[in-house]
Design a protein around this motif. Structure first.
Motif, PDB file in Angstrom:
ATOM      1  N   LYS A   1      11.395  -3.195   8.551  1.00 55.84           N
ATOM      2  CA  LYS A   1      10.488  -2.077   8.753  1.00 55.84           C
ATOM      3  C   LYS A   1      11.235  -0.757   8.881  1.00 55.84           C
ATOM      4  N   ASP A   2      12.318  -0.742   9.647  1.00 54.14           N
ATOM      5  CA  ASP A   2      13.059   0.511   9.824  1.00 54.14           C
ATOM      6  C   ASP A   2      13.699   0.963   8.508  1.00 54.14           C
ATOM      7  N   GLU A   3      14.137   0.006   7.686  1.00 50.26           N
ATOM      8  CA  GLU A   3      14.698   0.350   6.389  1.00 50.26           C
ATOM      9  C   GLU A   3      13.615   0.925   5.475  1.00 50.26           C
ATOM     10  N   PHE A   4      12.442   0.332   5.512  1.00 51.62           N
ATOM     11  CA  PHE A   4      11.365   0.801   4.652  1.00 51.62           C
ATOM     12  C   PHE A   4      10.916   2.205   5.058  1.00 51.62           C
TER      13      PHE A   4
ATOM     14  N   ALA B   1       0.833  -1.209   0.000  1.00 51.52           N
ATOM     15  CA  ALA B   1       0.000   0.000   0.000  1.00 51.52           C
ATOM     16  C   ALA B   1       0.867   1.257   0.000  1.00 51.52           C
ATOM     17  N   THR B   2       1.953   1.220   0.777  1.00 52.87           N
ATOM     18  CA  THR B   2       2.836   2.385   0.837  1.00 52.87           C
ATOM     19  C   THR B   2       3.553   2.606  -0.487  1.00 52.87           C
ATOM     20  N   LEU B   3       3.980   1.519  -1.139  1.00 52.52           N
ATOM     21  CA  LEU B   3       4.636   1.645  -2.436  1.00 52.52           C
ATOM     22  C   LEU B   3       3.719   2.309  -3.455  1.00 52.52           C
TER      23      LEU B   3
ATOM     24  N   LYS C   1       4.395   5.814  -5.377  1.00 56.69           N
ATOM     25  CA  LYS C   1       4.323   5.905  -6.840  1.00 56.69           C
ATOM     26  C   LYS C   1       3.574   7.153  -7.271  1.00 56.69           C
ATOM     27  N   VAL C   2       2.478   7.429  -6.602  1.00 58.32           N
ATOM     28  CA  VAL C   2       1.671   8.607  -6.959  1.00 58.32           C
ATOM     29  C   VAL C   2       2.487   9.884  -6.788  1.00 58.32           C
ATOM     30  N   LYS C   3       3.238   9.968  -5.700  1.00 59.30           N
ATOM     31  CA  LYS C   3       4.053  11.162  -5.464  1.00 59.30           C
ATOM     32  C   LYS C   3       5.146  11.291  -6.521  1.00 59.30           C
ATOM     33  N   LEU C   4       5.785  10.192  -6.848  1.00 53.28           N
ATOM     34  CA  LEU C   4       6.849  10.226  -7.853  1.00 53.28           C
ATOM     35  C   LEU C   4       6.306  10.557  -9.238  1.00 53.28           C
TER      36      LEU C   4
END
Length: 439
Positions: free
Chosen positions: A274-277, A110-112, A116-119
């Motif tokens: 999680k921390d990397e993401f 969901a976050t990806l 994508k929308v922002k990019l």
């Protein structure tokens, strides 16, 4: 056609004063922090598994110096964003992530999609910047071009050339070319425009004949395009002033792309932590926010930046380049003789009277002096305040340009002039008058 009388191309010193009115707020310190963190996370992943060939190629680019030119950096950001969007496509996720079998993977997916929308929005912003900047430069240049059939021909030529360039891009894509291949071709096309502009600016032979005289391009415009993109030219002020902030964003974009690429390649053995993401998510948010700001800022600054300035604004006298000045006393003439060795040469001129408190004109004519001293009138005598023109010679020999102030009783005339004798060129090449000034 806008007048270029008394104008000269912008200088670096003038741009320094102009840019003082547009201070750029440096990018957030988070850019450097997050870029460093992404590089560190990438290094840790590389220890898990050696780099593949594709990863090694990108790793070399990560370690390479950022391009110095402003517009090349903008193109590289477009390329990196498209590559990131490719990696964020669901079909290009690691297979384990595509299965969305855990709450963590569902959240990542969901976050990806949100990222994508922002990019995609930022990519559109940069594309609009490029389009508006290109159109603005071309339209500005065209205001100094002849507003008759010649200007129309130049516009038609540009449209035809751009259609051909787009057709080349479409053919590459249809043949399965990669994102990198497409942007390499796009940048190559951009550099070809630059080379053609440089050829026009330093025009000799057929280029000078076709462009300066037949097409009617003012000399000051040729002087502008000749030096505008030099590494040490006027735009160096722009690069020194605004480049560092943009360079850090270019580094950030490729760092995001590189981390995603090697993370996906090792997902089967080491899932995204999680921390990397969270670092990745914060990096994309910071990058898009800062890039949108810079693109908007550049759009405003470049749109208002002048091409030409008055000589006095540059701190120099008007008698520059190849122009000369002479005072023609009352009752006198001034003559310039040109020796032409070949038929089909071109003789061209550009002159004006330096303005005074009264409206002035001067007699002007061109004649041919034969081997035995006979005179043939080439351009009949007429009086004018300024003129630019040319003709093709039918005979070799001596041609004389004459400015006549013999009829004047009270006023001497200060003449600013330039003349050229251009030899013929056997194989003419049609120049492409398309401009996009860079940084």
């Amino acid at each position: 056609m806008a007048s270029t009388e008394g104008l000269m191309p912008i200088t670096r010193a003038f741009l320094a004063q102009y840019y003082d009115k547009y201070p750029l707020t440096p990018v957030s310190e988070d850019v450097a922090r997050l870029t460093s963190k992404l590089r560190s996370m990438s290094d840790d992943l590389i220890k898990e598994l050696p780099l593949t060939e594709a990863e090694s190629v990108l790793a070399q680019e990560v370690e390479s110096a950022t391009p110095h030119k402003i517009d090349q950096n903008m193109w590289k950001n477009r390329e990196h964003i498209e590559e990131i969007l490719y990696l964020m496509e669901g079909s290009h996720w690691p297979k384990m992530l595509q299965q969305q079998s855990t709450p963590e993977e569902i959240e990542i997916g969901a976050t990806l999609r949100e990222l994508k929308v922002k990019l995609q929005s930022t990519l559109k912003t940069i594309e609009q910047f490029h389009t508006k900047n290109s159109d603005n430069v071309f339209n500005t240049v065209m205001t100094y071009m002849p507003q008759d059939f010649r200007g129309k021909l130049i516009r038609q030529q540009r449209e035809r050339s751009e259609r051909n360039k787009q057709a080349a891009i479409d053919a590459l894509v249809n043949a399965g070319g990669s994102i990198h291949d497409r942007f390499a071709l796009l940048w190559g096309q951009q550099m070809e425009r630059r080379r053609q502009l440089a050829q026009l600016g330093s025009a000799t032979g057929v280029y000078k004949t076709l462009v300066t005289y037949l097409v009617g391009v003012p000399q000051v415009l040729l002087d502008f395009v000749k030096t505008i993109n030099d590494d040490d030219g006027p735009m160096e002020e722009q690069r020194q002033r605004y480049g560092p902030s943009l360079y850090t964003l270019t580094d950030m974009a490729i760092s995001i792309r590189f981390y995603l690429l090697i993370s996906w390649g090792r997902y089967e053995t080491r899932k995204l932590q999680k921390d990397e993401f969270l670092v990745l998510k914060e990096a994309v948010h910071t990058y898009t926010s800062e890039m949108n700001r810079l693109a908007e800022f550049f759009g405003e600054v470049f749109a208002n930046s002048p091409f030409f300035i008055k000589a006095e604004d540059a701190g120099i006298g008007e008698n520059s380049d190849d122009y000369k000045e002479t005072i023609i006393p009352v009752g006198k003439t001034h003559e310039v003789s040109l020796q032409v060795d070949s038929v089909n040469s071109y003789i061209g001129w550009d002159f004006s009277l330096i303005q005074s408190k009264v409206t002035m004109d001067i007699g002007f004519s061109v004649e041919y002096i034969g081997p035995s001293g006979e005179k043939i009138m080439i351009l009949p005598y007429r009086r004018c305040g300024s003129d630019q023109g040319n003709f093709s010679t039918l005979m070799a020999g001596c041609y004389k340009l004459i400015w006549d102030n013999s009829y004047s009783t009270f006023f001497r005339k200060t003449l600013r002039f330039k003349v050229d004798a251009i030899p013929p060129v056997a194989d003419p090449v049609e120049p492409e008058v398309v401009a996009e000034a860079e940084g």
